[in-house]
Design an enzyme around this catalytic site. Structure first.
Site, mmCIF file in Angstrom:
data_model
loop_
_atom_site.group_PDB
_atom_site.id
_atom_site.type_symbol
_atom_site.label_atom_id
_atom_site.label_comp_id
_atom_site.label_asym_id
_atom_site.label_seq_id
_atom_site.Cartn_x
_atom_site.Cartn_y
_atom_site.Cartn_z
ATOM 1 N N HIS A 57 1.732 -5.677 1.082
ATOM 2 C CA HIS A 57 1.623 -6.021 -0.556
ATOM 3 C C HIS A 57 0.586 -4.817 -1.100
ATOM 4 O O HIS A 57 0.786 -3.442 -1.160
ATOM 5 C CB HIS A 57 1.575 -7.228 -0.891
ATOM 6 C CG HIS A 57 1.850 -7.562 -2.333
ATOM 7 N ND1 HIS A 57 2.355 -6.858 -2.976
ATOM 8 C CD2 HIS A 57 1.544 -8.684 -2.713
ATOM 9 C CE1 HIS A 57 2.629 -7.416 -4.206
ATOM 10 N NE2 HIS A 57 2.112 -8.565 -4.275
ATOM 11 N N HIS A 86 11.044 -1.011 -0.398
ATOM 12 C CA HIS A 86 10.806 -1.835 -1.152
ATOM 13 C C HIS A 86 11.894 -3.068 -1.277
ATOM 14 O O HIS A 86 12.891 -2.906 -0.952
ATOM 15 C CB HIS A 86 10.890 -1.313 -2.695
ATOM 16 C CG HIS A 86 10.198 -2.075 -3.554
ATOM 17 N ND1 HIS A 86 10.725 -3.236 -4.519
ATOM 18 C CD2 HIS A 86 8.749 -2.242 -3.898
ATOM 19 C CE1 HIS A 86 9.799 -3.715 -5.155
ATOM 20 N NE2 HIS A 86 8.665 -3.175 -4.920
ATOM 21 N N ASP A 103 2.837 2.833 -4.104
ATOM 22 C CA ASP A 103 1.757 2.943 -2.954
ATOM 23 C C ASP A 103 1.919 4.467 -2.405
ATOM 24 O O ASP A 103 0.797 4.827 -1.912
ATOM 25 C CB ASP A 103 1.451 2.000 -2.116
ATOM 26 C CG ASP A 103 1.502 0.524 -2.793
ATOM 27 O OD1 ASP A 103 2.149 -0.410 -2.797
ATOM 28 O OD2 ASP A 103 0.403 0.534 -3.487
#
Ligand code: SDX
Length: 398
Positions: A237, A276, A332
């Site tokens: 995460h 994702h 990210d």
């Protein structure tokens, strides 16, 4: 054979809650905060204004924003006992561990964790009290984050500077990017402001779901924030941008990319920063983050790992394995390279994710308590274990 209950996979997709805060269309790669497209907010707004929008539902008027900013900047100081407690962490304590512990400890300094101290006031219904808690947490989170870093490098804590805005204040207390003088480079302040907007909220992700669970138990909001931050700490995460950087360093050069991807496709490791649960298209935030990199490099110098990241993205996006699984770069993938170029150490990356996500968590906390129909979250399970059987005496067990 075992009494295996076959469950309807559709059951597992039941919607956990209804919300008005953010909207995602995973197939089209759309993200909106209170109906405003993320691209517009990233270009035209500021993080503190977006935080107001998320928590209060509308963009603030000039006067509302001035009051909001003043209240938050007025709450950046920590109680001296909290600062003293933070100095007792081991010198190499991970800043996220320090942040999670400190936010939980903060609840013991506030009356909201003991309603008996607030006769006749309900910290979950009284708007004035709820707003006061929101100002306190929004203000203090940058100080807790900066102090966790300062503890990590064995330096004294810098008290908040009232003349600076929210992002400048955080960077000043970090003393990381202000080049030894009072104000950080405006391009870096702007870059971090946009990165904070992009990280502020994302529907019912793992840490926000944790926030709503905790809010439903009516534990105090500081402890809720600590629990949500604990979920974000995980490498699948909020820890992903740190894992991306370690992956790029492990690859080491563009020529090693093919062999690395073969390992991933053989199931030996993951392409961190890709994939994702909701986006089965390009994460709209990743597109904006990639553009920020050039601005930051123009001030801090180009981070060589960006070449490996860009080549990795180019190859993966044409590879059947990733295409078939609809794996695209997520938010990210590039942030770690940017933060490294700005001079942040990798263990601060999840902390840089936490600061802005506090705004989203507080929006969900406020929304949950605003609906009197909301009850304690208590999901059911699919039991697939053994059913009723007789006890076996010890001497009969093999
Ligand atoms: C964030 O929820 C949110 O909104 C989170 C977030 C937010 O703003 O709050 O967007 C922030 O957490 C972004 C995600 C950061 N995490 C990473 O980048 C870690 C790497 N990504 C993966 O671990 C993964 O993609 C997840 C956890 C993000 C999502 O995985 P899913 O949807 O649970 O998919 P899965 O694990 O069931 O995988 C489906 C298939 C599998 O292959 P098969 O078993 O079908 O052959 O895709 C493969 C997986 O092996 N796969 C990957 C992969 N991600 C999934 N293969 C290689 N590299 C990857 N990154």
């Amino acid at each position: 054979g075992e009494n295996l209950m076959v469950y309807d996979p559709g059951y597992m997709q039941t919607v956990c809650c209804t919300s008005r805060i953010s909207y995602i269309d995973g197939d089209k790669g759309i993200l909106e905060y209170r109906g405003y497209p993320i691209e517009e907010l990233a270009e035209k707004s500021s993080f503190l204004e977006v935080a107001f929008l998320l928590i209060n539902g509308e963009l603030p008027t000039k006067m509302q924003f001035e009051k909001w900013e003043h209240k938050i900047l007025h709450h950046t100081y920590l109680h001296t006992d909290i600062s003293r407690m933070m100095k007792n962490f081991h010198y190499d304590a991970h800043p996220m561990g320090v942040l999670v512990s400190t936010m939980s400890a903060m609840s013991t300094f506030q009356p909201e964790q003991n309603p008996a101290l607030l006769p006749g006031m309900d910290p979950y219904k009284d708007t004035l009290l709820m707003n006061k808690q929101i100002y306190r947490i929004m203000g203090r989170i940058i100080t807790v984050a900066a102090y966790a870093y300062r503890n990590r490098i064995g330096r004294p804590f810098n008290e908040p500077a009232q003349e600076l805005n929210y992002i400048e204040n955080f960077l000043y207390m970090m003393d990381r990017l202000n080049e030894g003088n009072y104000k950080s480079h405006p391009k870096l302040v702007k870059a971090l402001d946009v990165l904070f907007i992009l990280h502020a909220e994302h529907e019912l992700n793992c840490s926000t779901a944790a926030m709503r669970h905790l809010a439903s138990s009516e534990v105090d909001v500081y402890t809720c924030i600590a629990g949500a931050a604990a979920a974000l700490y995980g490498r699948k995460h909020g820890g992903a941008n740190e894992a991306v950087l370690r992956m790029l360093e492990e690859i080491g050069s563009v020529s090693n990319i093919p062999s690395f991807l073969e390992k991933v496709k053989a199931g030996k490791g993951r392409l961190m920063g890709f994939g994702h649960r909701v986006y089965k298209n390009y994460d709209p935030r990743a597109i904006i983050v990639r553009k920020i990199a050039d601005d930051v490099f123009s001030v801090c110098g180009k981070e060589p790992l960006i070449d490996i990241a860009m080549e990795l993205e180019k190859i993966a996006l044409t590879d059947k394995y990733f295409i078939d699984r609809k794996l695209y770069p997520n938010v990210d993938f590039y942030t770690g390279v940017i933060y490294k170029s700005m001079g942040f150490p990798t263990d601060m990356f999840p902390v840089l994710f936490t600061i802005p996500r506090v705004a989203g968590w507080l929006a969900h906390w406020k929304e949950f308590h605003a609906d009197p129909e909301n009850k304690i979250v208590r999901p059911r399970q699919n039991y697939i274990g053994k059913r009723t059987r007789d006890y076996i005496p010890t001497d009969k067990r093999q």
